[in-house]
Design a protein around this motif. Structure first.
Motif, PDB file in Angstrom:
ATOM      1  N   SER A   1     -40.868  43.384 -42.073  1.00  0.00           N
ATOM      2  CA  SER A   1     -39.793  44.425 -41.688  1.00  0.00           C
ATOM      3  C   SER A   1     -39.175  45.247 -42.939  1.00  0.00           C
ATOM      4  N   MET A   2     -38.675  44.564 -43.869  1.00  0.00           N
ATOM      5  CA  MET A   2     -38.390  45.193 -45.215  1.00  0.00           C
ATOM      6  C   MET A   2     -39.518  46.221 -45.687  1.00  0.00           C
ATOM      7  N   LEU A   3     -40.771  45.691 -45.853  1.00  0.00           N
ATOM      8  CA  LEU A   3     -41.881  46.727 -46.091  1.00  0.00           C
ATOM      9  C   LEU A   3     -42.052  47.956 -45.089  1.00  0.00           C
ATOM     10  N   ALA A   4     -41.889  47.594 -43.885  1.00  0.00           N
ATOM     11  CA  ALA A   4     -42.096  48.423 -42.899  1.00  0.00           C
ATOM     12  C   ALA A   4     -41.138  49.620 -42.901  1.00  0.00           C
ATOM     13  N   ALA A   5     -39.885  49.246 -43.475  1.00  0.00           N
ATOM     14  CA  ALA A   5     -38.873  50.500 -43.808  1.00  0.00           C
ATOM     15  C   ALA A   5     -38.768  51.183 -45.051  1.00  0.00           C
TER      16      ALA A   5
ATOM     17  N   PHE B   1     -48.346  57.409 -35.449  1.00  0.00           N
ATOM     18  CA  PHE B   1     -47.543  57.266 -36.834  1.00  0.00           C
ATOM     19  C   PHE B   1     -48.244  57.878 -38.012  1.00  0.00           C
ATOM     20  N   ARG B   2     -47.487  58.387 -38.908  1.00  0.00           N
ATOM     21  CA  ARG B   2     -48.134  59.094 -39.980  1.00  0.00           C
ATOM     22  C   ARG B   2     -47.121  58.527 -41.029  1.00  0.00           C
ATOM     23  N   HIS B   3     -47.156  58.142 -42.183  1.00  0.00           N
ATOM     24  CA  HIS B   3     -46.284  57.908 -43.370  1.00  0.00           C
ATOM     25  C   HIS B   3     -45.543  59.076 -43.691  1.00  0.00           C
ATOM     26  N   GLU B   4     -46.523  60.028 -43.916  1.00  0.00           N
ATOM     27  CA  GLU B   4     -46.338  61.249 -44.458  1.00  0.00           C
ATOM     28  C   GLU B   4     -45.245  61.861 -43.771  1.00  0.00           C
ATOM     29  N   ASP B   5     -44.834  61.814 -42.354  1.00  0.00           N
ATOM     30  CA  ASP B   5     -43.932  62.416 -41.573  1.00  0.00           C
ATOM     31  C   ASP B   5     -42.617  61.928 -41.524  1.00  0.00           C
ATOM     32  N   ARG B   6     -42.398  60.382 -41.690  1.00  0.00           N
ATOM     33  CA  ARG B   6     -41.219  59.897 -41.646  1.00  0.00           C
ATOM     34  C   ARG B   6     -41.000  58.635 -42.536  1.00  0.00           C
ATOM     35  N   GLY B   7     -41.940  58.360 -43.462  1.00  0.00           N
ATOM     36  CA  GLY B   7     -41.698  57.351 -44.126  1.00  0.00           C
ATOM     37  C   GLY B   7     -42.136  55.983 -43.342  1.00  0.00           C
ATOM     38  N   GLY B   8     -42.041  54.894 -44.009  1.00  0.00           N
ATOM     39  CA  GLY B   8     -42.341  53.594 -43.570  1.00  0.00           C
ATOM     40  C   GLY B   8     -43.791  53.283 -43.483  1.00  0.00           C
ATOM     41  N   TYR B   9     -43.806  52.100 -43.128  1.00  0.00           N
ATOM     42  CA  TYR B   9     -45.507  51.652 -42.864  1.00  0.00           C
ATOM     43  C   TYR B   9     -45.575  50.781 -41.719  1.00  0.00           C
ATOM     44  N   LEU B  10     -46.762  50.886 -41.591  1.00  0.00           N
ATOM     45  CA  LEU B  10     -46.984  49.685 -40.219  1.00  0.00           C
ATOM     46  C   LEU B  10     -47.409  48.446 -41.032  1.00  0.00           C
ATOM     47  N   VAL B  11     -46.789  47.452 -40.614  1.00  0.00           N
ATOM     48  CA  VAL B  11     -47.171  46.175 -41.444  1.00  0.00           C
ATOM     49  C   VAL B  11     -47.502  44.897 -40.632  1.00  0.00           C
ATOM     50  N   THR B  12     -48.559  44.495 -41.110  1.00  0.00           N
ATOM     51  CA  THR B  12     -48.795  43.074 -40.323  1.00  0.00           C
ATOM     52  C   THR B  12     -49.333  42.382 -41.398  1.00  0.00           C
TER      53      THR B  12
ATOM     54  N   VAL C   1     -21.875  43.116 -36.063  1.00  0.00           N
ATOM     55  CA  VAL C   1     -22.653  41.741 -36.318  1.00  0.00           C
ATOM     56  C   VAL C   1     -24.043  42.141 -36.799  1.00  0.00           C
ATOM     57  N   ALA C   2     -24.515  43.053 -36.682  1.00  0.00           N
ATOM     58  CA  ALA C   2     -25.692  43.387 -37.185  1.00  0.00           C
ATOM     59  C   ALA C   2     -26.307  44.827 -37.503  1.00  0.00           C
ATOM     60  N   THR C   3     -26.991  45.213 -38.319  1.00  0.00           N
ATOM     61  CA  THR C   3     -27.155  46.855 -38.382  1.00  0.00           C
ATOM     62  C   THR C   3     -28.799  46.946 -38.264  1.00  0.00           C
ATOM     63  N   VAL C   4     -29.114  47.620 -37.270  1.00  0.00           N
ATOM     64  CA  VAL C   4     -30.765  47.978 -37.124  1.00  0.00           C
ATOM     65  C   VAL C   4     -31.179  49.294 -37.516  1.00  0.00           C
ATOM     66  N   TYR C   5     -32.615  49.454 -37.683  1.00  0.00           N
ATOM     67  CA  TYR C   5     -33.310  50.685 -37.749  1.00  0.00           C
ATOM     68  C   TYR C   5     -33.833  50.787 -36.382  1.00  0.00           C
TER      69      TYR C   5
END
Length: 190
Positions: A129-133, A167-178, A152-156
């Protein structure tokens, strides 16, 4: 009539594939742990089977989580230094930052951070999840509160929820991680 119907179906398939498709092997980054022979074998197996370009493989060096469950956690500082920064540097150095959509981690790479870096009470965050963000632009951050209105928590928030955009990294950043993982090497390869 049959030929024109076939041509229409082929054209429709091509248009839909290019509009909604998320790419192919050239859009995948495979991450292996140089300190883990299992990680390297799983990486080689996956790269060969999925025809991932050899230039889309990055080797990091961190603790081998396949040896022991005690090695499944990594400190936030070591995560940044040993996992995120080498991946980020590799992408930039090879001009892959916007080409890569998927990051595939292999068995032998730690699974979670030793503490919850967002300050929540629900346990540590996953490396995945850290790499996905990574590189998110204008993330939607939500504070989760308890009955006393204490955070109690902070989420994206998932920016693609109910979206018809691919999904496109170019549009919003982030990655799909598996992750290619399992109890054994054979399970991870399957």
């Amino acid at each position: 009539m049959r030929i024109s119907l076939t041509v229409i179906i082929i054209l429709f398939t091509l248009v839909c594939t290019s509009a909604f498709g998320l790419g192919g092997p050239e859009n995948v980054l495979v991450v292996q742990n140089g300190n883990s022979p299992i990680s390297q074998r799983i990486c080689a197996h996956y790269v060969l089977g999925r025809r991932i370009p050899s230039g889309n493989v990055v080797t990091i060096s961190c603790i081998d989580s396949s040896i022991s469950s005690a090695n499944e956690s990594i400190s936030p500082g070591n995560y940044t230094t040993l996992i995120e920064e080498p991946i980020r540097s590799f992408l930039a150095a090879n001009n892959l930052t916007y080409q890569i959509q998927y990051i595939v981690l292999t068995k032998g790479i730690p699974i979670k951070l030793t503490i919850d870096v967002m300050g929540g009470i629900y346990g540590p965050q996953s490396v995945d999840s850290m790499l996905a963000a990574m590189d998110l632009t204008a993330p939607i951050i939500i504070d989760v509160t308890n009955e006393q209105q204490q955070v109690v928590a902070t989420v994206y928030a998932n920016q693609y929820w109910w979206s018809y955009s691919p999904f496109r990294h170019e549009d919003r950043g982030g990655y799909l991680v598996t992750r290619l993982d399992g109890y054994t090497e054979v399970e991870a390869k399957s």
